[in-house]
Motif scaffolding. Sequence first.
Motif, short mmCIF file in Angstrom:
data_model
loop_
_atom_site.label_atom_id
_atom_site.label_comp_id
_atom_site.label_asym_id
_atom_site.label_seq_id
_atom_site.Cartn_x
_atom_site.Cartn_y
_atom_site.Cartn_z
N ALA A 20 1.18 -1.62 -0.10
CA ALA A 20 0.04 0.38 0.24
C ALA A 20 0.92 1.52 0.21
O ALA A 20 0.16 2.11 -0.67
CB ALA A 20 -1.24 0.23 1.69
N ALA A 21 2.15 0.85 0.90
CA ALA A 21 3.34 2.05 1.07
C ALA A 21 3.98 2.79 -0.54
O ALA A 21 4.43 4.12 -1.00
CB ALA A 21 3.74 1.88 1.92
N GLY A 22 4.17 1.45 -1.20
CA GLY A 22 4.48 1.90 -2.28
C GLY A 22 5.76 1.58 -2.55
O GLY A 22 6.76 1.10 -0.75
N LYS A 23 6.87 1.28 -3.77
CA LYS A 23 8.22 1.52 -3.81
C LYS A 23 8.99 2.28 -2.92
O LYS A 23 8.86 3.30 -2.42
CB LYS A 23 9.05 0.91 -4.99
CG LYS A 23 10.08 0.24 -4.89
CD LYS A 23 10.56 0.05 -6.41
CE LYS A 23 11.73 -0.25 -6.97
NZ LYS A 23 12.16 -0.59 -7.99
N ASP A 24 9.91 1.66 -1.89
CA ASP A 24 11.18 2.91 -1.38
C ASP A 24 10.55 3.29 0.23
O ASP A 24 10.86 4.81 -0.10
CB ASP A 24 12.05 3.62 -2.37
CG ASP A 24 12.45 3.06 -3.13
OD1 ASP A 24 13.10 1.91 -2.81
OD2 ASP A 24 12.88 3.18 -4.75
#
Length: 421
Positions: free
Chosen positions: A326-330
């Motif tokens: 949900a937060a995304g890459k990196d």
Amino acid sequence: MKIMTKTSVLALGLAAGLASLGGAAAAQECTTKIGAVLPTSVDWGKPIAATAQYAVDLVNEAGGVAGCQIEMVLRDTQVDPKVGVDAAKALVDLDGVQVLLGAVSSGVSMPILTSVTVPAGVMQMSCCSSSTAFTGLAQEGKTNGLWFRTFATSGVQAAVGAMVARDQGYKSVAILYKNDDWGQDIGKLIAADLEALGIEVTASVALNDGQASYRAEVTEALKGAPEALYMALYPKEGTAAVREWLSLGGTQNMIVANSLKSTEFRDNVGLQYLGSTIGTDTASPRSESATAFVEQYTARFDGPPNGPGLANSYDATMIALLAMEAAGKDATGAQIAAMVGKVTDPSGTPVTADAEGFAKAKEVLAGGGSVFFQGATGNVRFDANGDVSAPAVTWGFGEGGIEELQYISLDEVDGFIASLK
């Protein structure tokens, strides 16, 4: 019934998990590391780690997280605070993890939280730490929203321990507890709960790690001639304490926390001395998702999830990885922690705790929606302090392993706790 503490099965599970991970990772261009600090040097810790790796494998089967395969870097805590802190620091400083799974013991999780993960801004998700001290820390704003656990607080086990004493008709109980954050917490709670029921607490004695003998402490606990003994100890000191207790004439009427839900403890003490022992533990609800986990776990490991914390370890890992998706890459640890509510949202799209469910969650989250994780421990929901509530079970030792005696629903647990107050 096969017991999941068998070294060969665990080694096979971990090896297969690593092989699966390596094959899947080759198909993608990036790998994201998460850390795990778990007590793999003790018999009941190995299955907890293997279960976390199993969840990682399923997520990788579903395409990984944010386009990358997940690598779980595992370090042993040895149930030792200093070792645990050193392991966590290495994972954060050297491996650069933004998510840390663990620890098991509250006495190990607490120093990791306060000296490693909070200062570094890393999200920490524990499967098994139950001390209410974490709740107090969160209420004071000192966890920065980075702390979560899929295991209910010590209050549940303490209350159920008192319920067992009442139902067994015990009028007096002595308490032996481990002298760490968890032991001090549950020792205090069980004493209060017993006294609320009119049961006399004849002694409450702390045991430290690494002593050559616990004879002095056990002698102190025996002074009031209690009808029963309550223990919040781990297998090593638990074994030594029980041997002293029995040799000095102590009763075989024992109530134990889930930390002694161990074949190592049973075998080292001797089953013939544990026939009157009743253990407590939190439990998964009798739900479809919990049943599905038992079935898939049994198929994967050639035996049911009998050890402590296995369902909790699975859910802790799955929820952490969903939040990373949900937060995304990196994403940073704080950004990942902020997404936990989005993947455990009661108004979100229900998703199952398997590869198919994770793949579905990826689609929903990519479309801007939220999901409601249906896990091994049921419909997981965290409060503002990162805590969950749970049903409970009582259990005993048998020839075939751990045997469930009674299931106590969440409503029954909450009602009993309310009655104590």
